[in-house]
Enzyme design. Sequence first.
Site, PDB file in Angstrom:
ATOM      1  N   ASP A 130      10.916  -7.352   7.992  1.00 12.36           N
ATOM      2  CA  ASP A 130      10.540  -6.384   6.944  1.00 12.36           C
ATOM      3  C   ASP A 130      10.381  -4.975   7.520  1.00 12.36           C
ATOM      4  O   ASP A 130      10.278  -4.010   6.768  1.00 12.36           O
ATOM      5  CB  ASP A 130       9.260  -6.814   6.225  1.00 12.36           C
ATOM      6  CG  ASP A 130       8.125  -7.099   7.186  1.00 12.36           C
ATOM      7  OD1 ASP A 130       8.294  -7.967   8.054  1.00 12.36           O
ATOM      8  OD2 ASP A 130       7.078  -6.433   7.092  1.00 12.36           O
ATOM      9  N   ARG A 186       0.841  -1.214   0.000  1.00 11.56           N
ATOM     10  CA  ARG A 186       0.000   0.000   0.000  1.00 11.56           C
ATOM     11  C   ARG A 186       0.867   1.251   0.000  1.00 11.56           C
ATOM     12  O   ARG A 186       0.511   2.271   0.565  1.00 11.56           O
ATOM     13  CB  ARG A 186      -0.904   0.005   1.215  1.00 11.56           C
ATOM     14  CG  ARG A 186      -0.118  -0.168   2.506  1.00 11.56           C
ATOM     15  CD  ARG A 186      -0.917   0.196   3.675  1.00 11.56           C
ATOM     16  NE  ARG A 186      -0.207  -0.255   4.862  1.00 11.56           N
ATOM     17  CZ  ARG A 186      -0.511   0.119   6.069  1.00 11.56           C
ATOM     18  NH1 ARG A 186      -1.517   0.921   6.253  1.00 11.56           N
ATOM     19  NH2 ARG A 186       0.165  -0.327   7.104  1.00 11.56           N
ATOM     20  N   ARG A 218      15.162  -2.768   3.784  1.00 14.69           N
ATOM     21  CA  ARG A 218      14.866  -3.537   4.992  1.00 14.69           C
ATOM     22  C   ARG A 218      15.704  -4.811   5.000  1.00 14.69           C
ATOM     23  O   ARG A 218      16.172  -5.256   3.950  1.00 14.69           O
ATOM     24  CB  ARG A 218      13.377  -3.924   4.984  1.00 14.69           C
ATOM     25  CG  ARG A 218      12.450  -2.731   4.799  1.00 14.69           C
ATOM     26  CD  ARG A 218      11.254  -3.082   3.919  1.00 14.69           C
ATOM     27  NE  ARG A 218      10.497  -1.885   3.523  1.00 14.69           N
ATOM     28  CZ  ARG A 218       9.599  -1.283   4.283  1.00 14.69           C
ATOM     29  NH1 ARG A 218       9.281  -1.786   5.442  1.00 14.69           N
ATOM     30  NH2 ARG A 218       8.990  -0.189   3.868  1.00 14.69           N
TER      31      ARG A 218
HETATM   32  P1  AMP Z   1       3.097  -3.552   7.936  1.00 13.52           P
HETATM   33  O1  AMP Z   1       2.266  -4.154   9.006  1.00 13.52           O
HETATM   34  O2  AMP Z   1       2.675  -2.139   7.592  1.00 13.52           O
HETATM   35  O3  AMP Z   1       4.559  -3.633   8.182  1.00 13.52           O
HETATM   36  O4  AMP Z   1       2.775  -4.387   6.617  1.00 13.52           O
HETATM   37  C1  AMP Z   1       3.052  -5.742   6.428  1.00 13.52           C
HETATM   38  C2  AMP Z   1       2.761  -6.114   4.999  1.00 13.52           C
HETATM   39  O5  AMP Z   1       1.355  -5.998   4.728  1.00 13.52           O
HETATM   40  C3  AMP Z   1       3.438  -5.221   3.963  1.00 13.52           C
HETATM   41  O6  AMP Z   1       3.773  -6.028   2.856  1.00 13.52           O
HETATM   42  C4  AMP Z   1       2.367  -4.229   3.618  1.00 13.52           C
HETATM   43  O7  AMP Z   1       2.562  -3.662   2.351  1.00 13.52           O
HETATM   44  C5  AMP Z   1       1.119  -5.102   3.659  1.00 13.52           C
HETATM   45  N1  AMP Z   1      -0.100  -4.317   3.953  1.00 13.52           N
HETATM   46  C6  AMP Z   1      -0.433  -3.744   5.133  1.00 13.52           C
HETATM   47  N2  AMP Z   1      -1.615  -3.101   5.026  1.00 13.52           N
HETATM   48  C7  AMP Z   1      -2.050  -3.272   3.769  1.00 13.52           C
HETATM   49  C8  AMP Z   1      -3.212  -2.848   3.031  1.00 13.52           C
HETATM   50  N3  AMP Z   1      -4.177  -2.110   3.593  1.00 13.52           N
HETATM   51  N4  AMP Z   1      -3.292  -3.216   1.740  1.00 13.52           N
HETATM   52  C9  AMP Z   1      -2.337  -3.947   1.154  1.00 13.52           C
HETATM   53  N5  AMP Z   1      -1.231  -4.385   1.771  1.00 13.52           N
HETATM   54  C10 AMP Z   1      -1.068  -4.041   3.066  1.00 13.52           C
HETATM   55 MG    MG Z   2       6.026  -2.908   7.277  1.00 12.62          MG
END
Ligand code: AMP
Ligand code: MG
Length: 461
Positions: free
Chosen positions: A240, A85, A175
């Site tokens: 990540d 996103r 990362r």
């Molecule tokens: P995060 O928790 O932000 O570190 O995200 C973990 C993974 O989930 C990453 O690959 C993000 O890009 C994906 N992700 C988190 N929220 C969304 C969303 N609303 N739509 C698509 N991918 C998401």
């Molecule tokens: Mg993340």
Amino acid sequence: MHATWNNSYALLPEQMFARQTPTPVKAPASLVLNTELAEALGITFDENWPEFIAGNQVPEGAYPIAQAYAGHQFGHWNPQLGDGRAVLLGEVLSDLGRVDIQLKGSGRTPWSRGGDGRAWYGPVLREYLISESMHALGIPTTRALAAAATGENIQREPGPLPGAVICRTASSHIRVGTFQYFASRDDIEALQALLDHAIFRHYPDVKNTEDFLKASVSAQAHLIAQWMGVGFIHGVMNTDNSHVGGITIDYGPCAFMDDYVPAKVFSSIDRQGRYGYNNQPNLAAWNMAQLATALLPLANDTDAAIEQYTNIVQEFSDLFKEEYTKIFSQKIGLKPSSESAILIKKMLEMMEQTGADFTQSFRALGSDEISLHIGEHPEFRSWHDTWSQTANLENLNQINPALIARNHTVESMITKSVAGDMQLFHDFHMALKSPFVTPQNLDFTAAPKANEVIHQTFCGT
Ligand code: AMP
Ligand code: MG
């Protein structure tokens, strides 16, 4: 939106990213613009700036991409994560060096999996406020350049919520999981290109893989010690979300703790307490071991590299301890020594036993007053007598902040902002820019009352 773009990541092998423009939204509107940071970056914005932040217009010279990465999430391997996103608009060259400009919440990408590619006010304003607060505290971090409302609602568990996009800046978005992505695919070309690029971005004096790992381990040890010094809990220290340049990245269900509880966890998704406050150094070391593993395919002699890299990762513990003792010694006005280490340990013990507030307890050392709770400890007097014999109180108020982004104020700011009232956001944000100055509004420094305590922070993507 005008800037001097120079997009070096987009010149790397094509399997490292996907070309991806942000998805336009219904009604871009202003939430907040960081004019000071924009100026430092040489970025000029006109009054139509929300169009660029919400992604309806792409600045000339930008080259938007979504970056590939993998990662261990709560210890479980996920071979494909990536920007689901977010899009990297590109890099600007400025007085602050080469800086990534990224939009988060800007729509779906090839890595969105089941997600909508969007974000709502909660995570956007939380990241904005906390990353800027970390910066003001002197802790390496991504920063917030702007946030815009999308004029669209998105569906989340509690129901429809107003969408927003944050524009953040970073020294890069590389990362541990970016290395893991290519290592796990045996893609030596991309792995080597990534290493060269990471060295170019973060450690230009480094000449080889081993020294890159060393530099990364050291930067990470320094970062985590700094987190500990302000009671910060990241909440999702997956590989990540672990940056090879040692900056804080991906603010999810993070929080500063109020009363000192060493194993404190806020994140609702961290059911086993994996990423609790005092577990953070162990987890950072574990993440560095994953980085070392991901670098192995580049080694000529794998056995020798395993031994060498193992030693480097094992140094994390000493590096961290040294930095931790230095930071906490400063917090109590002492030079680091075995005596200061004993006094720190005892102070934390008394804080834990009396349920003392982390920030207030340290802040009180710089004034004549003694923080309420720790002062009640039966051993406090004798600790204080020993401590005050050698402590230098002069600069303590420049070391121990009066103000952190307290969780209950952050949550109440989000609730009000969703209801259309951004005043608390702006007031809190303004105060957080000077965390070492006692703010006029003492509500911001107060520990939460029993009914205000937030026990859990929801990831709330
Ligand atoms: P995060 O928790 O932000 O570190 O995200 C973990 C993974 O989930 C990453 O690959 C993000 O890009 C994906 N992700 C988190 N929220 C969304 C969303 N609303 N739509 C698509 N991918 C998401
Ligand atoms: Mg993340």
